[in-house]
Scaffold this active site. Structure first.
Site, PDB file in Angstrom:
ATOM      1  N   HIS A   1       0.849  -1.191   0.000  1.00  0.00           N
ATOM      2  CA  HIS A   1       0.000   0.000   0.000  1.00  0.00           C
ATOM      3  C   HIS A   1       0.880   1.236   0.000  1.00  0.00           C
ATOM      4  O   HIS A   1       2.088   1.171   0.227  1.00  0.00           O
ATOM      5  CB  HIS A   1      -0.957   0.014   1.194  1.00  0.00           C
ATOM      6  CG  HIS A   1      -0.262   0.075   2.528  1.00  0.00           C
ATOM      7  ND1 HIS A   1       0.316   1.218   3.038  1.00  0.00           N
ATOM      8  CD2 HIS A   1      -0.043  -0.892   3.467  1.00  0.00           C
ATOM      9  CE1 HIS A   1       0.853   0.971   4.222  1.00  0.00           C
ATOM     10  NE2 HIS A   1       0.657  -0.303   4.512  1.00  0.00           N
TER      11      HIS A   1
ATOM     12  N   ASP B   1      -3.211 -19.305  12.338  1.00  0.00           N
ATOM     13  CA  ASP B   1      -2.088 -19.914  13.036  1.00  0.00           C
ATOM     14  C   ASP B   1      -2.087 -19.479  14.503  1.00  0.00           C
ATOM     15  O   ASP B   1      -1.954 -18.298  14.817  1.00  0.00           O
ATOM     16  CB  ASP B   1      -0.774 -19.500  12.366  1.00  0.00           C
ATOM     17  CG  ASP B   1       0.393 -20.389  12.747  1.00  0.00           C
ATOM     18  OD1 ASP B   1       0.780 -20.341  13.942  1.00  0.00           O
ATOM     19  OD2 ASP B   1       0.896 -21.100  11.880  1.00  0.00           O
TER      20      ASP B   1
ATOM     21  N   SER C   1       2.596  -5.097   7.091  1.00  0.00           N
ATOM     22  CA  SER C   1       2.187  -4.765   5.725  1.00  0.00           C
ATOM     23  C   SER C   1       3.285  -5.138   4.734  1.00  0.00           C
ATOM     24  O   SER C   1       4.444  -4.759   4.911  1.00  0.00           O
ATOM     25  CB  SER C   1       1.886  -3.270   5.609  1.00  0.00           C
ATOM     26  OG  SER C   1       0.786  -2.908   6.384  1.00  0.00           O
TER      27      SER C   1
END
Length: 397
Positions: A220, A342, A357
């Site tokens: 992003h 997980d 990210s």
């Protein structure tokens, strides 16, 4: 006999309704463009096919040059026109290590405006001349400015004269006349605005593209923390970072990775885009492994893995689930919704935290995407961008 006919009509109407619904879904949901990296089958094959003239092809068998084809349901019912092309198989070196970001802006960003107290009352010169929060000041009196110190030294060194200020707002440039006012209390002229010229942060490297010499990260764009506008990048540096602590995410609160920046440089940042930041890398780390890149239509709902670094040491692989795929999402940062499954990762982070990210997502032995944002109301879920999008961007930089 009439009863049998009515039953038949009901069944036929039901079948037609189902077909209509599937066609409507396909028209809205399926991608308008398709790129095939190899001849492997994908999730659309067997149900939808492409018709080129009199020939009907499986969607994973396409001509080398881009062309329009009709996407059909079961090879018979037209759904939509799509642009199809075939590309050579792409492979990248996938890493998933945390790194430090040092970004310097092209111009300075106006992050706030504030009234100035004068003898005649409060004034706001910046606001009066038309400057808005989020504007990028490019030059003052035809002198390019790159730092907040540049702006301060020019504007404060005057006796009330006016300045020609060139700003960038969105994609448009404007010329304004700014006249600072004298603040008796501080004994100087002030413009009534706050500006910022750089930023720093933590992210995750997604891959290194050896063909282009470019690395990709974040998935992003980097926005200014105050204005929320994209940072106009002049220059930047990516450096090695060591995770020293992880602040866990909880419902409604986003956690974060805390890292120490190292002196070792990963590369120079070149571009800040809506699908990640990109730069020229100096070398590829030992932890990176080669993976083929999946086309967007190969991505499936279901199990996958996420590679990230949430503690000191090398990146690790954790289990996740792809719960939603949006081929035609206008926001490229949100092509997928993923869920962390997980238990080890949930225990360490609470789900997804700031700094993750860019974490690469692997499915069926291929790179399919990168994590972009956490869903704050449920930090075990987040958004992801397609790997195909990031790889194509890395070859355009």
């Amino acid at each position: 006999m009439k009863k049998a006919i009515r039953i038949f009509d009901v069944i036929l109407s039901f079948i037609c309704a189902i077909i209509f619904a599937v066609v409507a879904w396909g028209n809205a949901y399926l991608p308008g463009t398709m790129v095939c990296y190899d001849n492997d089958s994908n999730r659309l094959a067997g149900v939808f096919s492409l018709a080129d003239g009199d020939a009907t092809l499986a969607v994973d068998v396409q001509s080398s040059s881009p062309h329009k084809s009709t996407l059909k349901l079961f090879g018979a019912i037209p759904v939509k026109e799509v642009m199809v092309s075939q590309s050579e198989p792409k492979k990248v070196m996938v890493s998933g290590e945390a790194f430090g970001i040092k970004l310097y802006t092209d111009g300075v960003i106006v992050v706030g405006v504030q009234d100035v107290q004068t003898d005649s009352g409060k004034r706001n010169p910046a606001k009066e001349c038309g400057i808005e929060v989020g504007d990028v000041i490019v030059s003052i009196d035809n002198i390019n400015v790159y730092t907040s110190d540049d702006v301060q030294s020019i504007l404060c060194d005057n006796n009330g004269t006016s300045f020609d200020v060139k700003i960038k707002r969105g994609e448009r440039y404007k010329s304004l006349t700014l006249t600072p006012v004298y603040c008796e209390r501080e004994g100087c002229y002030k413009a009534g605005m706050w500006v910022r010229d750089s930023t720093a942060g933590i992210g995750t490297i997604t891959f290194y593209n050896q063909n282009s010499g470019i690395f990709a990260a974040l998935g992003h764009q980097i926005n200014d923390v105050d204005t929320k506008e994209i940072m106009p990048m002049l220059d930047g540096e990516a450096v090695v970072a060591t995770v020293k602590k992880t602040e866990k995410s909880t419902r409604g609160t986003t956690g974060s990775l805390e890292c120490d920046f190292q002196s070792q440089t990963i590369g120079r940042l070149l571009n800040n885009t809506d699908c990640g930041i990109y730069g020229a890398f100096a070398q590829i780390p030992d932890c990176a492994r080669e993976y083929p890149v999946a086309s967007v239509q190969e991505v499936k709902k279901g199990s996958a893995t996420l590679i990230c670094t949430v503690e000191s040491g090398k990146p690790k692989e954790y289990d996740i689930e792809i719960v939603r795929i949006s081929y035609n999402e206008s926001n490229r940062e949100k092509n997928m919704i993923v869920r962390i499954t997980d238990s080890e990762l949930i225990e360490k982070t609470g789900g997804i935290v700031q700094g993750m990210s860019g974490s690469p997502i692997i499915q069926n032995g291929k790179l399919i995407g990168a994590l972009t944002h956490v869903i704050v109301g449920n930090p075990q879920k987040g958004y992801a961008v397609f790997a195909q999008t990031m790889v194509e961007q890395s070859e355009n930089d």
